[in-house]
Structures are given as C-alpha cells and as structure tokens.
Design a protein around this motif. Sequence first.
Motif, PDB file in Angstrom:
ATOM      1  N   PHE A 292      43.334  25.966  30.267  1.00  0.00           N
ATOM      2  CA  PHE A 292      42.765  27.166  30.895  1.00  0.00           C
ATOM      3  C   PHE A 292      41.891  27.879  29.864  1.00  0.00           C
ATOM      4  CE2 PHE A 292      46.893  26.271  32.797  1.00  0.00           C
ATOM      5  CZ  PHE A 292      46.541  26.137  34.134  1.00  0.00           C
ATOM      6  N   PRO A 293      40.686  27.364  29.596  1.00  0.00           N
ATOM      7  CA  PRO A 293      39.864  27.940  28.524  1.00  0.00           C
ATOM      8  C   PRO A 293      39.594  29.431  28.755  1.00  0.00           C
ATOM      9  CG  PRO A 293      38.903  25.902  29.382  1.00  0.00           C
ATOM     10  CD  PRO A 293      40.027  26.265  30.292  1.00  0.00           C
ATOM     11  N   PRO A 294      39.801  30.272  27.728  1.00  0.00           N
ATOM     12  CA  PRO A 294      39.537  31.709  27.867  1.00  0.00           C
ATOM     13  C   PRO A 294      38.074  31.990  28.186  1.00  0.00           C
ATOM     14  CG  PRO A 294      40.598  31.215  25.742  1.00  0.00           C
ATOM     15  CD  PRO A 294      40.301  29.909  26.402  1.00  0.00           C
ATOM     16  N   SER A 295      37.209  30.995  27.877  1.00  0.00           N
ATOM     17  CA  SER A 295      35.778  31.191  28.151  1.00  0.00           C
ATOM     18  C   SER A 295      35.465  31.035  29.640  1.00  0.00           C
ATOM     19  CB  SER A 295      34.969  30.163  27.352  1.00  0.00           C
ATOM     20  OG  SER A 295      35.450  28.856  27.642  1.00  0.00           O
ATOM     21  N   ASP A 296      36.422  30.520  30.397  1.00  0.00           N
ATOM     22  CA  ASP A 296      36.160  30.252  31.809  1.00  0.00           C
ATOM     23  C   ASP A 296      36.411  31.521  32.622  1.00  0.00           C
ATOM     24  OD1 ASP A 296      36.201  29.423  34.459  1.00  0.00           O
ATOM     25  OD2 ASP A 296      37.073  27.470  33.969  1.00  0.00           O
ATOM     26  N   PRO A 297      35.363  32.049  33.277  1.00  0.00           N
ATOM     27  CA  PRO A 297      35.526  33.339  33.977  1.00  0.00           C
ATOM     28  C   PRO A 297      36.570  33.302  35.087  1.00  0.00           C
ATOM     29  CG  PRO A 297      33.363  32.343  34.451  1.00  0.00           C
ATOM     30  CD  PRO A 297      34.009  31.516  33.373  1.00  0.00           C
ATOM     31  N   GLN A 298      36.909  32.109  35.601  1.00  0.00           N
ATOM     32  CA  GLN A 298      37.862  32.092  36.730  1.00  0.00           C
ATOM     33  C   GLN A 298      39.258  32.549  36.313  1.00  0.00           C
ATOM     34  OE1 GLN A 298      39.454  28.405  38.400  1.00  0.00           O
ATOM     35  NE2 GLN A 298      38.296  27.252  36.873  1.00  0.00           N
ATOM     36  N   TRP A 299      39.557  32.585  35.017  1.00  0.00           N
ATOM     37  CA  TRP A 299      40.892  33.007  34.577  1.00  0.00           C
ATOM     38  C   TRP A 299      40.934  34.480  34.205  1.00  0.00           C
ATOM     39  CZ3 TRP A 299      42.931  29.330  36.782  1.00  0.00           C
ATOM     40  CH2 TRP A 299      42.524  28.004  36.611  1.00  0.00           C
ATOM     41  N   ARG A 300      39.800  35.203  34.421  1.00  0.00           N
ATOM     42  CA  ARG A 300      39.784  36.632  34.101  1.00  0.00           C
ATOM     43  C   ARG A 300      40.815  37.353  34.961  1.00  0.00           C
ATOM     44  NH1 ARG A 300      36.437  39.861  31.517  1.00  0.00           N
ATOM     45  NH2 ARG A 300      34.902  38.224  31.259  1.00  0.00           N
ATOM     46  N   GLY A 301      41.733  38.032  34.319  1.00  0.00           N
ATOM     47  CA  GLY A 301      42.746  38.800  35.058  1.00  0.00           C
ATOM     48  C   GLY A 301      43.768  37.948  35.787  1.00  0.00           C
ATOM     49  N   ALA A 302      43.726  36.625  35.559  1.00  0.00           N
ATOM     50  CA  ALA A 302      44.596  35.725  36.331  1.00  0.00           C
ATOM     51  C   ALA A 302      46.068  35.987  36.033  1.00  0.00           C
ATOM     52  CB  ALA A 302      44.261  34.273  35.999  1.00  0.00           C
ATOM     53  N   ALA A 303      46.895  35.765  37.057  1.00  0.00           N
ATOM     54  CA  ALA A 303      48.351  35.848  36.859  1.00  0.00           C
ATOM     55  C   ALA A 303      48.778  34.616  36.064  1.00  0.00           C
ATOM     56  CB  ALA A 303      49.061  35.892  38.202  1.00  0.00           C
TER      57      ALA A 303
END
Length: 391
Positions: A292-303
């Motif tokens: 889950f790369p931190p650079s990937d915007p889809q994980w922003r705020g993800a649970a």
Amino acid sequence: MSRCIALIVAAGSGSRVGRSAPKQYTPVAGKPMLRWAVERSLATGAFDHVVCVIGPGQEQLYGEAVSGLTIRQPVQGGETRRASVLYGLETIAEFEPDFVSIQDAARPLVDGTEVRNLIARVEDGYDGAIVALPVVDTLKRGEGEIAQTIPRAGLWQAQTPQLFRYGAILEAHRRAAALPEAKRDALTDDAAVAELAGLRVALVAGRAENFKVTTSADINRLERLLAGVLETRIGTGFDVHAFGPGDHVVLGGIRIPHDKGLVGHSDADVALHALTDAILGAIGAGDIGQHFPPSDPQWRGAASAQFLRHAAELLAQYGGRLVNADLTIICEQPKIGPHRAAMAASVAQILAVPVGRISVKATTTEKLGFTGRGEGIAVQAMVSVTLPAGD
Ligand code: MG
C-alpha cells in the motif's frame, strides 16, 4: 464400462467455521476446501466427469477455487441441499450417466478405493451404496437428562460419497420434491431419499478421516491431515506515527479521544500498521509500504483495517493460520488501559480469530525519548503463524 459422474454439493452459504466466505471455500493447507474435494475426486480415476453444485453469487469464488482443473460447468443450487442435488441430477442428464456419486464438498477426503467399492456394490445389483461408519459410542436419548440408551448394534453414521444408479436416484429425488415440506425436511441425505422410494442401498465401511467439516476445530483437523506437518513461524512489526493537530487517534481499529491526532497518509493506525507488517513478515511477503504505497492517493485517509485484512488474506493463501498476535503500544498519552479490551476485540474481528488469540499491552518509556516527550506513538507487534511445512 459404466459411465459415472461425481456430483459435488457445494451450494451452502454457511460459514460456521468463523470465516466470512462459505466454508467450502475456506483455505485448508493452501487450497480452498472445495478444490481438495474436486482434486480428490478427479484423482480417484473413477469418474467420467466432476460437476459441482454451487450457491448463488459464488461463481467467482468457485472459479478461483477450481482454476486449472478439468471440470464441467457448475450447476446453480437451490434453497436446500436436497433441491440442489435435484438440480444437479437434472443437469447431468446430458452426460447420460449410469451412476452418480453424490458428495458433500465439506467431506473433501474422497478415496478411490471407497468409490470403487461403492461402484462394485451397485454393479452387484444394489440401487445405491454409501460409505458409513459403524457407531462405536454408546447412544443416549434425552434433554439434559438421559431418557433412554439406544442399542448401537447395527447402527451406522452415513457419510458421502453416496453412489446410485442415476435413473433411480433422479426419479426418487423428483418424487421427494413433491412431498409435503415436513416430510421433505426429514430426508437429510440422499440415501434417505432412495430408501423412501424403496431402493436398496448397501453400506460400505468408510474411514473416520472422511469426516464432515463443520467447526473451526474440524478445519484444524483437516489441515493436519492434508498438510502433513505444519511449521510455526513468527513475524515482527514496528511502526511510529507522530502526533499532530486533532481530537482523536485511531488505534487497533478503534477511535480514542485525545487532544492530538496522529499524522499519516491513511488513518495513521500505528497499531494495525505494525501488526500488518508482522503478518507480512511471518510469510516473507514484504512490508506494508510495498503493498500500500503511501504515494498512492487511493490510501489517503484509508481505514487501516483493510491493510490488515489484506495481510490476513495473503496468509490464508499461503495455507497459513494466525496462532496469536501480541501488540505493545508505547506512549505516555493517551492512556491505553481503558481501551485495551476494545482494541483486542476489534483486531480479533478484523482477523476473524477468537479474541483470546490477540493481546494488547501498553507501556511508557518513563518520559525518555520521543514517546517520552509525547511526540508520537510507537507500536511493536509480534505474531506466530502456522504454515504447511515446505521449502
Ligand atoms: Mg504506519
């Protein structure tokens, strides 16, 4: 040569074994239980075709479970097991079978010798033959108190496979379908349907290993049988997140009110991150940042529960099981004690394991270092898992 079809009934939606997917798709020793049932049936060499009856919405699970195997299109099941079998029987008419072997996916340890014994009895003149075990325990009837002891002589426990002359069992099932509901419900296996139609069904001695998988203890037993030897592995994880502005932190999947928040790309659940890394570590599957790369915007705020769930799914794909997890949360504030039980319950729920396998502990660093200065929270995680022994 008689033409024989294996009909594997896998239409159940129950997950009494404590997982989210129906139990026939539960991974056991590295493969879904249904795949074991199909592979074992193919390996007998006794069947011209293997056909599964599956439940509504299970097409994808089924496709993944049997991928690469030589198997016919599945049949959609019905409301009950009996209805599912009837749909299956009607559908395999196109193969013009002489015999059909009806098998439960939850009894995956099909044995070639047993199937050949069943076929031999039907070729001898019986309408059907089933594998069964002589009852060895003393049987009692009662509700909390013994009302009666039932003589066990001549009693058998029915198993599957149950093999029949195709035309006879199809007709028997069609007749059973027309019965009043109460009578239909009393027909708990295909042999009962056959008996009601007046068919002669032979008993063939089965094996105790051919047990029906019902509980999670059964899964463990099946795993030991299929995997041979299991090996134990451990994994560790460590993570730190800094405090920033906010009014709560998320730890172990629960929200804890605090006068600061944790800074991070996702929900910054430092406990679940450390635990995710520990599970990935135990199976040598990299770390959370790779998945889950931190650079990937889809994980922003993800649970972060989804990160942990992903690691647990990978573990299951390896045929592994979590034995236990132990988390140590290192901070001065917030106070963890009042939330420990809720955190353990939350982690257990995400991992679909009993809460007794999850430990949450907390400590401070006596005001020393970054945690001592209240700059952030660190979490250490350790897990133990079992995997089928291998390279
Ligand atoms: Mg992190």
